[in-house]
Design an enzyme around this catalytic site. Sequence first.
Site, short mmCIF file in Angstrom:
data_model
loop_
_atom_site.label_atom_id
_atom_site.label_comp_id
_atom_site.label_asym_id
_atom_site.label_seq_id
_atom_site.Cartn_x
_atom_site.Cartn_y
_atom_site.Cartn_z
CG ASP A 61 -10.94 -23.23 -25.75
OD1 ASP A 61 -11.62 -24.01 -26.44
OD2 ASP A 61 -11.23 -22.03 -25.60
CG ASP A 113 -14.74 -25.25 -28.40
OD1 ASP A 113 -13.70 -25.39 -27.73
OD2 ASP A 113 -15.47 -24.25 -28.30
#
Length: 389
Positions: free
Chosen positions: A100, A283
């Site tokens: 992430d 992201d």
Amino acid sequence: MKFTLISSCVALAAMTLAVEAAPNGKKINIPLAKNNSYKPSAKNALNKALAKYNRRKVGSGGITTEASGSVPMVDYENDVEYYGEVTVGTPGIKLKLDFDTGSSDMWFASTLCSSCSNSHTKYDPKKSSTYAADGRTWSISYGDGSSASGILATDNVNLGGLLIKKQTIELAKRESSAFATDVIDGLLGLGFNTITTVRGVKTPVDNLISQGLISRPIFGVYLGKQSNGGGGEYIFGGYDSSKFKGSLTTVPIDNSEGFWGVTVKSTKIGGTTVSASFDAILDTGTTLLLLPDDVAAKVARSYGASDNGDGTYSITCDTSKLQPLVFTLGSSTFEVPSDSLIFEKDGNKCIAGFAAGGDLAILGDVFLKNNYVVFNQEVPEVQIAPVAN
């Protein structure tokens, strides 16, 4: 559709031709199986992203360097979530972690957690000879009420064949049901260390650099489309030039808030500009393409999409009627093609892969699975190129 592991990992002895062979450089192929019971939800994906950044729900009021490591990614839930296997401890236990770039903590389920799902692989500190207690605690909570907490420790972490020693890890002693029902065992944050839950903690990438495990402070990200076989790959210390076409475009990063922030100079559909510039976050941990409310509304109108009142949009299921969504970053343009503009199909109704994010803009997996990105933590900057067909 949902995808799960169906066979053990197979290690290759060398990198592909586009990625030079390197010490500890390995690739692992993992076949995927389809679970027909899964039904994707754009609304849930949007709410998860907004909760992550503590926003309210909308509408609710190549060539590598001398040292590199490669981690294959499993394309789970039809491009909804990607995870890679990481080995922690001595002897090592394999954990499925969400890589992430929108966060910076490394945390996962442990045997200390009574609320963690039994379907998760749990790290047992008593079984690792390299485990060391830290004495500090951690806690994460999100805007939707989901949360996790536990203790800090250190242990060895094997990331794509690169052995990080004494990596700070966060062991969950409690997690809410939102995490307990996820297929992943935890999270590996690739954001900057200024946003770690406990200040002063080095991220895995920090340690890859400081321990001399990679000779360049970069990692290349390829998120495979299910239509092209799924999967994906992270390469730490380098990138794979076979995964993209053309040359890489350098885009400066604003990391003042700890994220991989970029400026989108313009948004176009069919050659027509539909928005001026806005700031966005790259992201890998967010599924959808989130746009500022005004930009999302203009994009939706251009596609004849209707507002569902919850931040998502209904869009035609006929991709031949959709032109690519084109973003300008740096000196180049990058597309989200028509097939990626449809996220969810429900009978004759389709839900778009873009959504309204309030004042938040995120170039999530809908963008990233169509564009290869090399993240450079030191400068900081990213380099982007369209993925190869």
